[in-house]
Structures are given as structure tokens and as C-alpha cells.
Design a protein around this motif. Structure first.
Motif, PDB file in Angstrom:
ATOM      1  N   GLY A 196       0.772  -1.238   0.000  1.00 33.80           N
ATOM      2  CA  GLY A 196       0.000   0.000   0.000  1.00 33.80           C
ATOM      3  C   GLY A 196       0.801   1.285   0.000  1.00 33.80           C
ATOM      4  O   GLY A 196       0.222   2.373  -0.009  1.00 33.80           O
ATOM      5  N   THR A 197       2.147   1.207   0.013  1.00 33.14           N
ATOM      6  CA  THR A 197       2.960   2.417   0.021  1.00 33.14           C
ATOM      7  C   THR A 197       2.948   3.092  -1.348  1.00 33.14           C
ATOM      8  O   THR A 197       3.092   2.432  -2.377  1.00 33.14           O
ATOM      9  CB  THR A 197       4.416   2.096   0.411  1.00 33.14           C
ATOM     10  OG1 THR A 197       4.437   1.567   1.736  1.00 33.14           O
ATOM     11  CG2 THR A 197       5.288   3.351   0.376  1.00 33.14           C
ATOM     12  N   THR A 198       2.750   4.400  -1.348  1.00 28.66           N
ATOM     13  CA  THR A 198       2.808   5.211  -2.562  1.00 28.66           C
ATOM     14  C   THR A 198       4.203   5.818  -2.659  1.00 28.66           C
ATOM     15  O   THR A 198       4.787   6.200  -1.634  1.00 28.66           O
ATOM     16  CB  THR A 198       1.745   6.319  -2.516  1.00 28.66           C
ATOM     17  OG1 THR A 198       0.465   5.718  -2.305  1.00 28.66           O
ATOM     18  CG2 THR A 198       1.729   7.126  -3.805  1.00 28.66           C
ATOM     19  N   MET A 199       4.766   5.927  -3.866  1.00 28.41           N
ATOM     20  CA  MET A 199       6.150   6.367  -4.005  1.00 28.41           C
ATOM     21  C   MET A 199       6.319   7.367  -5.144  1.00 28.41           C
ATOM     22  O   MET A 199       5.642   7.287  -6.170  1.00 28.41           O
ATOM     23  CB  MET A 199       7.075   5.170  -4.255  1.00 28.41           C
ATOM     24  CG  MET A 199       6.961   4.079  -3.204  1.00 28.41           C
ATOM     25  SD  MET A 199       8.148   2.748  -3.476  1.00 28.41           S
ATOM     26  CE  MET A 199       7.457   1.493  -2.395  1.00 28.41           C
ATOM     27  N   VAL A 200       7.256   8.291  -4.921  1.00 32.60           N
ATOM     28  CA  VAL A 200       7.709   9.218  -5.953  1.00 32.60           C
ATOM     29  C   VAL A 200       9.226   9.177  -5.918  1.00 32.60           C
ATOM     30  O   VAL A 200       9.826   9.318  -4.834  1.00 32.60           O
ATOM     31  CB  VAL A 200       7.218  10.655  -5.703  1.00 32.60           C
ATOM     32  CG1 VAL A 200       7.692  11.580  -6.819  1.00 32.60           C
ATOM     33  CG2 VAL A 200       5.702  10.706  -5.583  1.00 32.60           C
ATOM     34  N   GLY A 201       9.875   8.971  -7.060  1.00 31.16           N
ATOM     35  CA  GLY A 201      11.316   8.813  -6.999  1.00 31.16           C
ATOM     36  C   GLY A 201      12.065   9.150  -8.268  1.00 31.16           C
ATOM     37  O   GLY A 201      11.494   9.270  -9.359  1.00 31.16           O
ATOM     38  N   ILE A 202      13.374   9.302  -8.090  1.00 31.66           N
ATOM     39  CA  ILE A 202      14.325   9.581  -9.159  1.00 31.66           C
ATOM     40  C   ILE A 202      15.364   8.466  -9.157  1.00 31.66           C
ATOM     41  O   ILE A 202      15.833   8.046  -8.094  1.00 31.66           O
ATOM     42  CB  ILE A 202      15.051  10.925  -8.918  1.00 31.66           C
ATOM     43  CG1 ILE A 202      14.051  12.077  -8.833  1.00 31.66           C
ATOM     44  CG2 ILE A 202      16.084  11.184 -10.003  1.00 31.66           C
ATOM     45  CD1 ILE A 202      14.676  13.342  -8.279  1.00 31.66           C
TER      46      ILE A 202
END
Length: 243
Positions: free
Chosen positions: A200-206
Motif C-alpha cells: 500500500g505504500t505510494t512512491m515518488v522517486g528519481i
């Protein structure tokens, strides 16, 4: 889960005649729960600035960053007060930077375990959980009682990842988390990120490695910029849905 609307961040260049520059201007995107949004673009375009605005390391110049929090409800991170951000960072927001920044002369095991203490864990249980996390990230047991300042860059980054992963944040922000890792550890990190998404973790990444990006990201936001004659970023605009 996360909706960024017309995000703008400017910086004053006091030692230059340029004055104010805008690495990010009127940037909009959204991310649904349990999705991973990868942000792509040339070096120096402002990708890390976007992440720091979401985590509130930087205060946005304008725009909104709406986050669906369990503690606070729907909240604009761009306007949230410092105490609220501290609570969210302790319980819901995770951030992995390119560099480990911790108090010197604290053993690696305690550097990781201390993230669980504000959540009500006992010292004993937190250490046991930290041991499992360090083992999964291939930190040798002989280093658990050593100071991370003495570690190699790759070992420090694994401790950095362990600190973020151990709290199982609701929203994870990742700034090139695998840049200094070997192939085997990178594979382990990819597996952990995929498992966290399923939980259920939402992620934003580079990611500096496009192959890694494609393995973990559900959607990729490719940002581009236009520059004036003085080569100073003039604007970065983009919009991406979660589909």
C-alpha cells in the motif's frame, strides 16, 4: 494519495546578476495510492527540488501539494506548519536522499532502530527489527555496532535505505536511492520497493539508472525545460496522470 498543483520554486542568486531563477514553475501531477511515479529529466533540471518540496525540505514559492494523510486528513504540505510536518515525517512520510546524514558516533544498528521509537516500539523490539532490515540490505553483522561515518558510500546508502524502509511509510520519496549500490543490493532494493507497493505504500522517486526506473515505476513523468540566452532555467512545466 498525492496531488501537486502548479508547484513553483524560485531561488535568489545573490552573487549573480541573474537575480531569481525558477527550476520549477507551475508543475502539476498526481499519484494514486500504491503507485510509483518516477520523475525523469536531464541532470540539473530540478528533479530533486520537486522531491524536497514534497517533503518540505524546501518551502514552495507557490502552488499546492495535497496529501491524503491518515493523521491529518487531506492536507496541503506546501502550507502545513512545522509541527505537523514533523509528525508526518515520523509516521507517514519516508525520504531517502543520496547521502546519509545522522548523528556521529551512533552505531548503525541504533541509527536504524531509532526510527521506530517515536512509534511506540521498545528499544529491544526496535533493535530486532533493525537487525532484520540490515541483514536484508546486506550490511555485515560485524558492522552493526560500528559508526556509519566509517562505512563506504554504498554501505552508508544501505543504512540510509534501512532507516526509511523500517517504518513502512505511507508515502515514500526516493532521490536516487540506488546510485552507489552494487547490482546484488540494487536487486534487493527493487524487491523491497515492489513489496512495499503491494502493501500500500505510494512512491515518488528519481533513479540515475533507467533500467531500475522501469522495473519499479508504474508511471514516468518526463520533465523538460527551456532556457534563455543566459542558459538559466526559465520554466519547467509538466502534467501527468496516474494512468
Amino acid at each position: 494519495m498525492l496531488e501537486v498543483i502548479n508547484l513553483t520554486k524560485s531561488f535568489e542568486l545573490h552573487v549573480s546578476q541573474v537575480g531569481k531563477v525558477y527550476p520549477i514553475r507551475e508543475l502539476s501531477f498526481n499519484v494514486r495510492q500504491s503507485r510509483f511515479l518516477g520523475i525523469a529529466g536531464p541532470s540539473g533540471i530540478g528533479k530533486s527540488t520537486i522531491l524536497k518540496c514534497i517533503y518540505r525540505t524546501y518551502v514552495p514559492s507557490s502552488g499546492q501539494i495535497w496529501y491524503d494523510s491518515l493523521q491529518e486528513g487531506r492536507i496541503d504540505l506546501a502550507q502545513a506548519d512545522d509541527r505537523t510536518m514533523i509528525r508526518l515525517r515520523e509516521r507517514e512520510l519516508g525520504y531517502v536522499s543520496q547521502f546519509l546524514k545522522v548523528i556521529p558516533r551512533v552505531p548503525a544498528l541504533d541509527v536504524v532502530a531509532e526510527k521506530l521509537l517515536p512509534l511506540g516500539w521498545s528499544q529491544t523490539d526496535a533493535r530486532k527489527e533493525a537487525e532484520q532490515m540490515l541483514e536484508r540490505l546486506r550490511i555485515p553483522q560485524k558492522l552493526w555496532q560500528a559508526f556509519p561515518a566509517t562505512f563506504s558510500g554504498g554501505e552508508q546508502q544501505r543504512v540510509n535505505l534501512a532507516r526509511a524502509f523500517i517504518v513502512r511509510p505511507r508515502l515514500m520519496i526516493l532521490d536516487e536511492p540506488t546510485a552507489s549500490l552494487d547490482r546484488e543490493t540494487t536487486s534487493a532494493v527493487i524487491e523491497m520497493l515492489q513489496a512495499m507497493k503491494q502493501e500500500g505504500t505510494t512512491m515518488v522517486g528519481i533513479f540515475h539508472d533507467w533500467d531500475v526506473m522501469e522495473q519499479v515505476a508504474d508511471d514516468i513523468l518526463d520533465i523538460s525545460r527551456s532556457a534563455g540566452d543566459d542558459a538559466v532555467p526559465d520554466a519547467v512545466t509538466a502534467a501527468a496522470g496516474a494512468e
